[in-house]
Design a protein around this motif. Sequence first.
Motif, mmCIF file in Angstrom:
data_model
loop_
_atom_site.group_PDB
_atom_site.id
_atom_site.type_symbol
_atom_site.label_atom_id
_atom_site.label_comp_id
_atom_site.label_asym_id
_atom_site.label_seq_id
_atom_site.Cartn_x
_atom_site.Cartn_y
_atom_site.Cartn_z
ATOM 1 N N LEU A 152 0.821 -1.215 0.000
ATOM 2 C CA LEU A 152 0.000 0.000 0.000
ATOM 3 C C LEU A 152 0.855 1.265 0.000
ATOM 4 C CD1 LEU A 152 -2.707 -1.081 2.615
ATOM 5 C CD2 LEU A 152 -2.972 -0.948 0.125
ATOM 6 N N GLY A 153 2.177 1.083 -0.118
ATOM 7 C CA GLY A 153 3.076 2.231 -0.100
ATOM 8 C C GLY A 153 3.387 2.720 1.292
ATOM 9 N N LEU A 154 3.126 1.877 2.295
ATOM 10 C CA LEU A 154 3.373 2.239 3.688
ATOM 11 C C LEU A 154 4.521 1.373 4.220
ATOM 12 C CD1 LEU A 154 -0.391 2.405 4.712
ATOM 13 C CD2 LEU A 154 1.123 4.342 4.241
ATOM 14 N N GLY A 155 4.444 0.969 5.485
ATOM 15 C CA GLY A 155 5.450 0.067 6.046
ATOM 16 C C GLY A 155 6.749 0.732 6.424
ATOM 17 N N ASN A 156 6.728 2.064 6.565
ATOM 18 C CA ASN A 156 7.946 2.799 6.917
ATOM 19 C C ASN A 156 7.921 3.093 8.412
ATOM 20 O OD1 ASN A 156 10.257 4.313 6.914
ATOM 21 N ND2 ASN A 156 9.671 5.600 5.182
ATOM 22 N N ALA A 157 8.631 2.295 9.198
ATOM 23 C CA ALA A 157 8.613 2.432 10.655
ATOM 24 C C ALA A 157 9.372 3.671 11.102
ATOM 25 C CB ALA A 157 9.224 1.190 11.304
ATOM 26 N N TYR A 158 8.973 4.184 12.253
ATOM 27 C CA TYR A 158 9.702 5.304 12.854
ATOM 28 C C TYR A 158 11.113 4.851 13.203
ATOM 29 C CZ TYR A 158 11.471 8.194 16.653
ATOM 30 O OH TYR A 158 12.281 8.947 17.462
ATOM 31 N N GLY A 192 3.820 14.042 10.013
ATOM 32 C CA GLY A 192 2.562 13.871 9.296
ATOM 33 C C GLY A 192 2.531 12.630 8.425
ATOM 34 N N LYS A 193 3.658 11.903 8.335
ATOM 35 C CA LYS A 193 3.697 10.682 7.533
ATOM 36 C C LYS A 193 2.820 9.607 8.165
ATOM 37 C CE LYS A 193 8.369 11.129 5.600
ATOM 38 N NZ LYS A 193 9.717 10.482 5.524
ATOM 39 N N LEU A 194 2.177 8.821 7.312
ATOM 40 C CA LEU A 194 1.362 7.721 7.815
ATOM 41 C C LEU A 194 2.267 6.556 8.183
ATOM 42 C CD1 LEU A 194 -1.652 7.780 5.331
ATOM 43 C CD2 LEU A 194 -1.578 8.617 7.689
ATOM 44 N N ARG A 195 2.130 6.078 9.407
ATOM 45 C CA ARG A 195 2.962 4.979 9.896
ATOM 46 C C ARG A 195 2.116 4.036 10.741
ATOM 47 N NH1 ARG A 195 8.321 6.623 9.400
ATOM 48 N NH2 ARG A 195 8.775 8.847 9.673
#
Length: 255
Positions: A152-158, A192-195
């Motif tokens: 989904l273009g996500l999966g970028n952990a802090y 503001g990034k979706l995580r």
Amino acid sequence: SQMGVPEINAFLSHLAVHDQVAASTQNQALNALVFLYRYVLYQDLEGDINPIRAKAPERLPVVLTRAEVRAVMDQLSGQHLLMAQILYGGGLRLLECLRLRVKDIDFAQRQIVVRDGKGMKDRLTMLPTGLIEPLREQLAAVKALHVQDLALGLGNAYLPFALERKHPNAGREWIWQYIFPARRISPDPRTGKLRRHHYDETMLQRAVKTAAQKAGIDKRVGCHTLRHSFATHLLENGYDIRTVQELLGHKDVKT
């Protein structure tokens, strides 16, 4: 940004002497100031922060018997059970457990690496044999979720500290994912990034408290109680107090 350690010491001392705040309130103020300088102002604080300390109330910790620990665990299931078992089996603090990442589990050595614990120090603690298989199952479920997020273009952990600036794509790597991720995607308040953040600590706190009540335990039980019980039971089993101190990450053996 024009103020530094002397002003911080003066402010924190004022809280203790004039306002007579609790030690926990003074510590919260200190942590907030350190966060401000490190993550907002990007400034290093030079010198020792050593204010007059507020007095902490002297209370004996609540400790469960082994039978009471089993009774609490019997009332938990799923992720809540595994998290509680890690708190007790490794002596972790609540947020230390929730912030665990894939790379922090060493199955071969049966160790858990606790990173950036209290005092910003890393330490090693034990991984009980009985938790190895449940943890492997948890990781398999989390990996499937991570694959979905990536699609989904996500999966970028802090990522901690300045690592994200140096390696902007590292947060998508499997090793950086939280072992206990949140159920929902949410915006990072900093960027503001979706995580997918780590699991909500209030949910686990509520689950452990409810489990103790259902088990009929007439003590004030919380997540930290499991950590105290871990230390007490190790000492009862003959572990050296210095070893227990290191496993807990305590600076002073008196604590």
